[in-house]
Design an enzyme around this catalytic site. Sequence first.
Site, short mmCIF file in Angstrom:
data_model
loop_
_atom_site.label_atom_id
_atom_site.label_comp_id
_atom_site.label_asym_id
_atom_site.label_seq_id
_atom_site.Cartn_x
_atom_site.Cartn_y
_atom_site.Cartn_z
N CYS A 61 0.83 -1.20 0.00
CA CYS A 61 0.00 0.00 0.00
C CYS A 61 0.87 1.26 0.00
CB CYS A 61 -0.93 -0.01 1.21
SG CYS A 61 -0.08 0.17 2.77
N ALA A 64 3.14 1.72 2.85
CA ALA A 64 4.35 0.92 2.76
C ALA A 64 5.41 1.62 1.92
CB ALA A 64 4.05 -0.45 2.17
N ARG A 95 13.06 -4.42 6.22
CA ARG A 95 13.94 -4.19 5.07
C ARG A 95 15.41 -4.06 5.46
NH1 ARG A 95 12.46 -2.02 0.10
NH2 ARG A 95 13.65 -0.13 0.36
N HIS A 194 5.70 6.23 -2.68
CA HIS A 194 7.01 6.82 -2.99
C HIS A 194 6.82 8.26 -3.44
CE1 HIS A 194 7.95 2.48 -4.44
NE2 HIS A 194 8.15 2.56 -3.14
S1 SF4 Z 1 -1.06 -1.60 6.01
FE1 SF4 Z 1 -2.18 0.01 7.12
S2 SF4 Z 1 -2.03 1.80 5.76
FE2 SF4 Z 1 -1.56 0.00 4.51
S3 SF4 Z 1 -3.52 -0.61 3.58
FE3 SF4 Z 1 -3.27 -1.80 5.49
S4 SF4 Z 1 -4.34 -0.56 7.04
FE4 SF4 Z 1 -3.97 0.77 5.29
#
Ligand code: SF4
Lengths: 490, 70
Positions: A61, A64, A95, A194
């Site tokens: 996502c 991330a 990472r 990014h």
């Molecule tokens: S990891 Fe967190 S920010 Fe990313 S899609 Fe899932 S709930 Fe949303």
Amino acid sequence: MSMNRQETEQLIQEVLEVYPEATGKQRAKHLMANDPTLEKSNKCIVANKKALPGVMTARGCAYAGAKGVVWGPVKDVVNISHGPVGCGQFSRAGRRNYITGHSGVNVFADMNFTSDFQEKDVVFGGDKKLAKIIAEIDTLFPLAKGVTVQSECPIGLIGDDIEAVAKKSAKEIGKPVVPVRCEGFRGVSQSLGHHVANDSLRDWILHNRDDDNSFESTPYDVAITGDYNIGGDAWSSRVLIEEMGLRVIAQWSGDGSIPEMQTTRHAKLNLLHCYRSMNYISRHLEEKYGIPYLEYNFFGPTQIAASLRKIAAHFDDTIKANAERVIARHQPMQDAIIAKYRPRLEGKRVMLFVGGLRPRHVIGAYEDLGMEIIGAGYEFAHNDDYDRTFKELQDGALIYDDATSFELEAFVERLKPDLIGSGIKEKYVFHKMGIPFRQMHSWDYSGPYHGYDGFAVFARDMDMTINNPCWKNMQAPWKRAGAETLQQVA
Amino acid sequence: MPNVMLRNNAAGELTFYITKKDHEETVVALEHAGPGTWGGEMELSDGSRFYLEPFAQPPKLPLTVRVKRL
Ligand code: SF4
């Protein structure tokens, strides 16, 4: 036995057959056989599009991309994962972006900070809590150079005004507080994260010290961007650049810091490793401060030598001569590595499916070891990445964009590669299929892979994975040929 | 009216980059290419055409500008 373009096209057709018609039609646009003569990809492959419902994607996502990739490695800021605790905790330190300093004193990249949203925060809003957290961070960690607010999904959903909190808190603590609008639901993959993170660096950090000219620059100052120091990658790159007489004044963002980023404007050249995640800020640096950027590749001796020469070409003859000297000094060591591992790896066939840059960057390193890339694809690349990929990849190689788990498995079953390089989500599936696998996002807990020193580690890792004796023991002993005689003896 | 960045690439060609779309094309034809007036109608390598309000002098590149799709 690599396939020609026609055979690859046929394979794609066969794999797509199981899909319902509409899905198959959509997915067909993301798959192709490579043609190295192509210059432009937008006519032949569709990229950076939303994954289809009903298929399993490997993408992450926006959070991330922003927190995990771009902001996470910056060592002297405190990144608050703003929202529920999970997103931050599950993305913490995975990472292995190495840093120097004292954790919790002057570096914070290996810690997890979160606002730990509860039901009441979702109902009544989390702005007050955020302001309190920022004040608390300033008391507990006075050496932090700034705070970032990495929004998780709920923040965007409940409409919190983190920008207002950031502005107010920044005044109170006298340090930059950066609101990063990287809620996970934005965009189609981590790639947007990014971009969002690059923009936040541009808008909230980069220009803060533009009127401070105390930094003494030299004509040999360069910046490294798009290197996240995974397993020490940036360090093994940096030593080579310094060995040729250049001075690295900033690292973005592996082992990087806010002051370094703000001095980047004094650099003469910006060396861009990961184009996908940092081309945005590089373009901005070029437009605003006139620092040209140069894409380079530090995987494997062939590419390293070419890159060192390309970098040196931007400087005077001393640097050019130095570059040759660096290459000459390392070549015998590299030749020894190749002499040792090439016979064990020659002709092995590799399939890659990683992020947005590496599938094209590591090809040279594999080829130095005599290996062959028969398939490559990206999770979240855009068309400009594919433009850069065609030339690197052999004719007829299979290209897959945002491959679904079904497609990947089907391709692997048919192509039977000797090695797969992909992410942690794929790793155990392929282990169970009995195929050697390297996790190529963070080097499978190894590294560095960049630079000459990195190639030694890379070659060893590929050898120990492919030639591991365990692959011969994939069948139960009593099912193997000759098992009956064994039983009789018993 | 997309926001685009104009820049000269390593080969010296003028490139046209649509920031929002990560879409990079080279400019194959430019109506006014300087010296003096610079801009006007431009044609890209993919055949699409855009209009850039001309500058009195060739600007310093790279530069982000707003252009009109034709
Ligand atoms: S990891 Fe967190 S920010 Fe990313 S899609 Fe899932 S709930 Fe949303």
